[in-house]
Scaffold this motif. Structure first.
Motif, mmCIF file in Angstrom:
data_model
loop_
_atom_site.group_PDB
_atom_site.id
_atom_site.type_symbol
_atom_site.label_atom_id
_atom_site.label_comp_id
_atom_site.label_asym_id
_atom_site.label_seq_id
_atom_site.Cartn_x
_atom_site.Cartn_y
_atom_site.Cartn_z
ATOM 1 N N ARG A 84 0.815 -1.219 0.000
ATOM 2 C CA ARG A 84 0.000 0.000 0.000
ATOM 3 C C ARG A 84 0.846 1.266 0.000
ATOM 4 N NH1 ARG A 84 -1.947 -4.208 2.003
ATOM 5 N NH2 ARG A 84 -0.506 -4.176 3.766
ATOM 6 N N ASP A 85 1.889 1.304 0.801
ATOM 7 C CA ASP A 85 2.710 2.514 0.912
ATOM 8 C C ASP A 85 4.122 2.324 0.388
ATOM 9 O OD1 ASP A 85 0.780 4.229 2.190
ATOM 10 O OD2 ASP A 85 1.003 2.974 3.967
ATOM 11 N N GLY A 86 4.352 1.256 -0.365
ATOM 12 C CA GLY A 86 5.680 0.998 -0.899
ATOM 13 C C GLY A 86 5.626 0.702 -2.382
ATOM 14 N N GLU A 87 6.605 -0.056 -2.859
ATOM 15 C CA GLU A 87 6.728 -0.314 -4.296
ATOM 16 C C GLU A 87 5.967 -1.547 -4.779
ATOM 17 O OE1 GLU A 87 10.717 -0.020 -5.840
ATOM 18 O OE2 GLU A 87 11.214 1.622 -4.481
ATOM 19 N N LYS A 88 5.377 -2.305 -3.845
ATOM 20 C CA LYS A 88 4.479 -3.423 -4.198
ATOM 21 C C LYS A 88 5.172 -4.574 -4.921
ATOM 22 C CE LYS A 88 1.396 -0.679 -6.414
ATOM 23 N NZ LYS A 88 1.501 0.746 -6.083
ATOM 24 N N GLU A 89 6.480 -4.712 -4.783
ATOM 25 C CA GLU A 89 7.206 -5.761 -5.513
ATOM 26 C C GLU A 89 7.181 -7.085 -4.742
ATOM 27 O OE1 GLU A 89 7.961 -5.717 -8.413
ATOM 28 O OE2 GLU A 89 8.282 -3.638 -9.033
ATOM 29 N N LYS A 90 6.544 -8.078 -5.316
ATOM 30 C CA LYS A 90 6.407 -9.369 -4.649
ATOM 31 C C LYS A 90 7.694 -10.191 -4.718
ATOM 32 C CE LYS A 90 1.432 -9.737 -5.547
ATOM 33 N NZ LYS A 90 0.378 -10.559 -6.206
ATOM 34 N N LEU A 91 8.101 -10.601 -5.922
ATOM 35 C CA LEU A 91 9.256 -11.480 -6.062
ATOM 36 C C LEU A 91 10.500 -10.862 -5.438
ATOM 37 C CD1 LEU A 91 10.530 -14.054 -7.115
ATOM 38 C CD2 LEU A 91 10.880 -12.920 -9.322
ATOM 39 N N LEU A 92 10.735 -9.577 -5.675
ATOM 40 C CA LEU A 92 11.868 -8.906 -5.049
ATOM 41 C C LEU A 92 11.748 -8.978 -3.534
ATOM 42 C CD1 LEU A 92 14.355 -7.037 -4.971
ATOM 43 C CD2 LEU A 92 12.785 -5.098 -5.199
ATOM 44 N N GLY A 93 10.539 -8.739 -3.024
ATOM 45 C CA GLY A 93 10.332 -8.795 -1.579
ATOM 46 C C GLY A 93 10.641 -10.160 -1.008
ATOM 47 N N TYR A 94 10.263 -11.219 -1.722
ATOM 48 C CA TYR A 94 10.523 -12.574 -1.233
ATOM 49 C C TYR A 94 12.018 -12.892 -1.282
ATOM 50 C CZ TYR A 94 5.538 -12.747 -2.369
ATOM 51 O OH TYR A 94 4.203 -12.471 -2.469
ATOM 52 N N ARG A 95 12.662 -12.519 -2.364
ATOM 53 C CA ARG A 95 14.105 -12.767 -2.465
ATOM 54 C C ARG A 95 14.868 -11.978 -1.404
ATOM 55 N NH1 ARG A 95 14.945 -12.429 -9.104
ATOM 56 N NH2 ARG A 95 14.288 -14.578 -9.546
ATOM 57 N N TYR A 96 14.459 -10.755 -1.205
ATOM 58 C CA TYR A 96 15.112 -9.901 -0.203
ATOM 59 C C TYR A 96 14.939 -10.520 1.187
ATOM 60 C CZ TYR A 96 16.613 -5.262 1.624
ATOM 61 O OH TYR A 96 17.284 -4.226 2.224
#
Length: 673
Positions: A84-96
């Motif tokens: 909601r308040d960020g970049e909404k990146e799923k795959l990047l978020g999981y890898r990170y």
């Protein structure tokens, strides 16, 4: 020291794919990651970047500075993933997150168990990370030893939240017994009860069914007393956590050699069905053929976009004919489907009722351009309008915050005087595929900025390739705007030509420097070498000169050269320039972290555009620039790439993770070295 410093400075230059120089690093691993972490950033680059951040923290001497920086390692993950308040990146978020788990396993498990996946992204994040772990090529025992704690934490967080949700529903339906109710009875109770309906999480939506392919794919292991691993289906593994066996009056964990009882699986199914009914899950309504119960304005953004053809009762590949406009062409004789189509089109007439938070502007724009049916096109145009409404509201919130934190004058300066310049060169099509190529994102965001900019700069944009083009979009839909830009795409990346044309336009029309807009450059960062420079650079910075330019001028990034163009044209103020990186494979930046008058952004989300307002609100400063051997003083915004990064790391969305980190010995160890 002077010689060493000079060598270090020059070694930081790297030649881009198209010849122009840029910097390998901004001098801050945090700013580099903030700018260059994108949708498909590879795991090894994420690992390397986190290690660089940790080393940067270790190099700091001030304790408060160290703590802020160490927090930023995790805050940046939140920013990149926040739905909601960020970049909404799923795959990047999981890898990170998995990279963080490699270094801070206990802390990451606490983050999971605190339910932060549901707060930052959505509850399915844990399930998708589980899937990534299972897809890793590594021996079974090694995988179990490394990731079992995380899998158990994901299970615990989901089951704990599920239990809390079921308890709230049980309290809501009393004196009825929730375990004796079916979904039809719960639906009837909700429609007739005058009780206040409690708000629950959406974890129940992502509790896997036995019949789902995910039940097998998301398996895990239990270990017996001898150390042997026994594979379990997802549902069995989840249920085992709460199963107990009584032997001679004593309670024990459910034996590994015993299967999960049928009754436990039946209860799992029934209670999940109640959760889904209570949440009015769209897919559940669809599979049970209860189209009459669907409320399109209540559907989550991604779900609504994915199922729009079903909502509109249209075939996927064949648009309705003119005589089918009223009913749709999928099931024209099914009155429930026809009525849902009418409700959905009514929603399009009032975009404020639409939920588009999880959608990217470029995706909406691409789908609008490629829509085949009249109703689908209406839906995409309405979604575009709602995204504009939401972003303008966010801009107003930022201005209010600037007014509270700085001054009302600063808030007034944050007007949104932005002109988008989209890189539409051939290299913008080399990464990913439509609609997520850098080209698609640049065009979509450029059209979007032309809609949310201040009235003075609304409906205009530029593009650049071999030749630059300017556009006046007044009265044009997003479809027409996208098509106008696309007509001039392909060719080289003549970023210099963009500024030549823009400076010519400003000089000829006597545009005063206080009316220069912020220039947003949506690009992959691979600019052509400037016309006056034909020297050859290697990766390590060696140079063979074939021009009459001085060595100082040769050793500069494209941005510094562009800055001098504005000064040579007689301007004593250089416009604030925003370089928005749209390439997951980017390997450099235009300026260092302390360079004034430049903002570095990255990613596909419109949410980062709010930080441009802080650049507008920043005070101006005077700096000295050497141009053609002369020292010239010019005005620039005092904002720097690091300032923008720091502002992005200053938000209430980080409060939950900050509380966890302050109790973490693993995290604290980073600040003590």
């Amino acid at each position: 020291m002077a010689f060493s410093s000079a060598v270090t400075k020059r070694a930081n230059f790297v030649q881009g794919t198209n010849g122009a120089l840029k910097l390998k690093t901004s001098g801050s691993s945090f700013v580099d990651a903030f700018t260059n972490f994108n949708k498909d950033t590879p795991v090894d680059y994420i690992d390397k970047s986190i290690n660089s951040m940790i080393k940067e923290v270790h190099s700091m001497s001030d304790p408060s500075e160290k703590e802020f920086a160490a927090m930023n390692i995790f805050r940046l993950w939140v920013h990149k993933r926040h739905a909601r308040d960020g970049e909404k990146e799923k795959l990047l978020g999981y890898r990170y997150f998995l990279a963080l788990y490699n270094m801070f396993p206990v802390t990451c498990c606490k983050i999971v168990e605190a339910g932060l996946f549901g707060e930052i992204g959505y509850w399915k994040d844990g399930v998708l990370i589980w899937g990534l772990i299972n897809s890793m090529e590594m021996p079974k025992m090694e995988k179990y030893s490394k990731y079992n704690s995380l899998i158990v934490s994901i299970r615990k967080s989901m089951l704990d939240q599920r239990s809390e949700d079921l308890k709230m529903i049980a309290d809501y339906v009393r004196p009825n017994n929730i375990r004796s109710m079916n979904k039809d009875q719960l639906r009837e109770y909700k429609s007739t009860s005058s009780k206040e309906k409690p708000s629950i999480s959406r974890v129940g939506e992502w509790c896997v069914r036995e019949t789902s392919p995910e039940n097998k794919r998301l398996c895990w292991y239990v270990e017996d007393a001898s150390g042997k691993l026994h594979i379990q289906s997802h549902v069995s593994f989840m249920i085992r956590a709460s199963l107990k066996e009584k032997v001679h009056g004593k309670t024990f964990s459910w034996p590994i050699d015993k299967s999960v009882p049928f009754g436990a699986k039946k209860s799992w199914r029934q209670l999940n069905a109640l959760l889904n009914e209570y949440l009015e899950i769209v897919e559940t309504r669809m599979t049970s053929n209860r189209w009459d119960l669907l409320n399109p304005s209540a559907a989550p953004a991604v779900c609504s976009s994915r199922n729009m053809k079903a909502f509109l009762n249209e075939k996927v590949k064949v648009p309705p004919s003119q005589y089918e406009e009223g009913t749709g062409n999928r099931f024209p004789d099914n009155q429930m489907r026809v009525d849902l189509r009418a409700r959905t089109r009514d929603m399009f007439n009032d975009p404020s009722k639409m939920n588009v938070g999880g959608l990217f502007p470029h995706t909406i724009a691409y789908q609008a351009v490629n829509a085949k049916s009249t109703a689908t096109k209406e839906g995409k145009l309405a979604a575009w309008d709602k995204k504009i409404i939401d972003t303008k509201q966010k801009f107003d919130e930022v201005r209010s915050k600037i007014g509270d934190e700085v001054s009302e004058i600063a808030a007034a300066m944050a007007a949104g005087n932005i002109v988008a310049c989209a890189d539409v060169s051939a290299s913008m099509t080399w990464v990913d595929k439509a609609p997520n190529r850098p080209l698609d994102i640049a065009m979509g965001l450029a059209c979007f900025i032309s809609c949310v900019a201040s009235d003075k700069f609304k409906d205009i944009a530029f593009s650049f390739t071999t030749n630059p083009y300017c556009f006046s979009f007044k009265g044009m839909s997003v479809i027409e705007r996208m098509n106008a830009i696309m007509r001039h795409s392909g060719g080289s990346t003549n970023y210099e030509g963009l500024h030549n044309a823009m400076i010519k336009l400003c000089v000829e029309n006597k545009v005063p420097e206080d009316e220069l807009p912020v220039l947003w450059i949506g690009t992959d960062g691979e600019f052509d070498m400037m016309g006056g420079l034909s020297g050859n650079y290697s990766y390590y910075g060696s140079y063979s000169s074939k021009s009459s330019m001085t060595a100082v001028e040769n050793w500069e990034t494209m941005h510094r050269s562009i800055e001098k163009k504005w000064i040579r044209a007689g301007y004593k103020k250089v416009p604030l320039i925003v370089y928005h990186n749209l390439n997951s494979n980017s390997n450099g930046v235009q300026v260092d972290q302390k360079y004034k008058g430049v903002i570095l952004l990255g990613g596909r989300s419109e949410s980062v555009l709010q930080y441009i307002l802080y650049g507008e609100a920043a005070e101006e400063e005077t700096k000295t620039v050497e141009v053609d051997g002369k020292q010239v003083q010019v005005k620039v915004s005092s904002i720097t790439p690091y300032d923008v990064f720091a502002k992005a790391m200053d938000h209430e969305k980080y409060s939950s993770i900050e509380a966890i980190l302050r109790e973490s010995d693993e995290w604290r160890s980073v600040t003590k070295q």
